[in-house]
Design a protein around this motif. Sequence first.
Motif, PDB file in Angstrom:
ATOM      1  N   VAL A 203      -9.410   1.113  10.069  1.00  0.00           N
ATOM      2  CA  VAL A 203      -9.863   0.579   8.787  1.00  0.00           C
ATOM      3  C   VAL A 203     -10.969  -0.461   9.007  1.00  0.00           C
ATOM      4  CG1 VAL A 203      -8.123  -1.252   8.719  1.00  0.00           C
ATOM      5  CG2 VAL A 203      -9.078  -0.386   6.583  1.00  0.00           C
TER       6      VAL A 203
ATOM      7  N   LYS B 218      -9.830  -8.181  12.506  1.00  0.00           N
ATOM      8  CA  LYS B 218      -8.819  -7.196  12.865  1.00  0.00           C
ATOM      9  C   LYS B 218      -8.295  -7.465  14.276  1.00  0.00           C
ATOM     10  CE  LYS B 218     -10.307  -2.998  12.979  1.00  0.00           C
ATOM     11  NZ  LYS B 218     -10.833  -1.651  12.654  1.00  0.00           N
TER      12      LYS B 218
ATOM     13  N   ILE C  54       0.847  -1.195   0.000  1.00  0.00           N
ATOM     14  CA  ILE C  54       0.000   0.000   0.000  1.00  0.00           C
ATOM     15  C   ILE C  54       0.877   1.237   0.000  1.00  0.00           C
ATOM     16  CG2 ILE C  54      -1.722   1.300   1.309  1.00  0.00           C
ATOM     17  CD1 ILE C  54      -2.785  -1.365   2.372  1.00  0.00           C
TER      18      ILE C  54
ATOM     19  N   GLN D 159      -0.412  -3.288   7.063  1.00  0.00           N
ATOM     20  CA  GLN D 159      -0.105  -1.991   6.448  1.00  0.00           C
ATOM     21  C   GLN D 159      -1.192  -0.938   6.704  1.00  0.00           C
ATOM     22  OE1 GLN D 159       1.610  -2.380   2.298  1.00  0.00           O
ATOM     23  NE2 GLN D 159       0.740  -4.431   2.492  1.00  0.00           N
ATOM     24  N   SER D 160      -2.201  -1.288   7.511  1.00  0.00           N
ATOM     25  CA  SER D 160      -3.385  -0.437   7.644  1.00  0.00           C
ATOM     26  C   SER D 160      -3.469   0.203   9.026  1.00  0.00           C
ATOM     27  CB  SER D 160      -4.656  -1.254   7.376  1.00  0.00           C
ATOM     28  OG  SER D 160      -4.624  -1.816   6.086  1.00  0.00           O
ATOM     29  N   HIS D 161      -4.186   1.327   9.082  1.00  0.00           N
ATOM     30  CA  HIS D 161      -4.400   1.991  10.367  1.00  0.00           C
ATOM     31  C   HIS D 161      -5.484   1.263  11.160  1.00  0.00           C
ATOM     32  CE1 HIS D 161      -8.147   3.799   8.877  1.00  0.00           C
ATOM     33  NE2 HIS D 161      -7.489   4.088   7.767  1.00  0.00           N
TER      34      HIS D 161
ATOM     35  N   GLY E 248      -3.818   5.795   2.642  1.00  0.00           N
ATOM     36  CA  GLY E 248      -4.441   4.921   3.627  1.00  0.00           C
ATOM     37  C   GLY E 248      -5.874   4.613   3.214  1.00  0.00           C
ATOM     38  N   TYR E 249      -6.306   3.365   3.395  1.00  0.00           N
ATOM     39  CA  TYR E 249      -7.661   2.975   3.015  1.00  0.00           C
ATOM     40  C   TYR E 249      -8.581   2.983   4.236  1.00  0.00           C
ATOM     41  CZ  TYR E 249      -5.643   1.575  -1.428  1.00  0.00           C
ATOM     42  OH  TYR E 249      -4.996   1.591  -2.639  1.00  0.00           O
TER      43      TYR E 249
ATOM     44  N   LEU F  47      -2.616  -7.037   4.181  1.00  0.00           N
ATOM     45  CA  LEU F  47      -3.210  -5.700   4.150  1.00  0.00           C
ATOM     46  C   LEU F  47      -3.386  -5.134   5.552  1.00  0.00           C
ATOM     47  CD1 LEU F  47      -5.808  -6.319   1.310  1.00  0.00           C
ATOM     48  CD2 LEU F  47      -3.527  -5.293   1.127  1.00  0.00           C
TER      49      LEU F  47
ATOM     50  N   ILE G 219     -11.410  -1.990   3.334  1.00  0.00           N
ATOM     51  CA  ILE G 219     -10.708  -2.984   2.522  1.00  0.00           C
ATOM     52  C   ILE G 219     -11.627  -4.198   2.380  1.00  0.00           C
ATOM     53  CG2 ILE G 219      -8.749  -4.562   2.366  1.00  0.00           C
ATOM     54  CD1 ILE G 219      -7.062  -2.470   3.804  1.00  0.00           C
TER      55      ILE G 219
END
Length: 333
Positions: free
Chosen positions: A203, A242, A165, A198-200, A170-171, A195, A174
């Motif tokens: 998300v 998550k 990413i 690499q994500s906050h 930032g997404y 993914l 997803i």
Amino acid sequence: MNQLSKELLEITAPFINDETDEKFLAEASLKYRNLLLVQTEIDRGNPINEEHIQGRNGKAVSLNTAVDCLDDHNRTKTFILGTYKAIQSLLKKGKKEIHILYAGTGPFAAILLPSMLRLQGERINYTLLDINSTTLTGLRLLLDKLDLKMNLIEIVRADATTYEIDANKGYDIIISETMQAALAREQQVSVFLNLMKQSHEDVVFIPEKIEVLLGIRSMGLSNYELTKENCTELDPVFEVSKEAMRNKLRKNELPTAFPKTSSSIEKNALIDKDLLLLITKIKVFDDQVLDIQESGLTMPLIIDNISMKGEQDLSVDVQYVISEEPKFEFEIK
């Protein structure tokens, strides 16, 4: 908005409606699939469209298999409506600009397309990703025929299990529905792990949670009768969410084997039971869920016939392993 967009809005209306008759939903899925096939000009008889793409952590299914997923109308509706509700939830919170990554679009981006058509007035950026070049050819053709803001849509050919990413992108949502029942063979877990790392923290992942449990089935039924009513849920053995996965990510290294879980089943619980099962349950978003055998994704997987083991306690060790063929491995003692 052109005629094709209007026709797709009408066909997909049953998927956005919480209350839709089962027969009507099946008819809508068929119409949706057939119209998209025509517009993408896909030749289903071309041998290349039967080819899966094998990776070191599972397979990406063929174009034709991706098309056939639309025949599972409960799956189609639940993912479309869950996705729509997820986007709406961010808009209701006052989110002015939304970035969405859809990993494993297939030739139609079918889960997201109804939302894209309905929310054209919003500032939503889309990254549509797939590993199959033939798939993306059909998707590009479809999008070219629709009145969508193409400057907000990026189409990427990449492997979602290794996709990096952009640090400046930032997404907020997803989406990846690259799975089969009991998370077998396909790359769902590897895609989400890659993914997630690499994500906050805020998300939204779709599906939000995939839970796999041990189960047992009542005796006196055929192997096709694996319904919610005759299956008893036991211990959870694996979860993709998550919350469950973040603590498994260390030093940017993705695990290939997860910790074993051990379950004890007392002999009294085995009376009049004949099959040991893996049960899959999926929470797409909020109230949009797929329970036991409501979809091909949640069909129970038979582990063993235990009809002759009812006079003793059982211990079952289960471990999810990622390889060219991801699967659960188990030992019954």
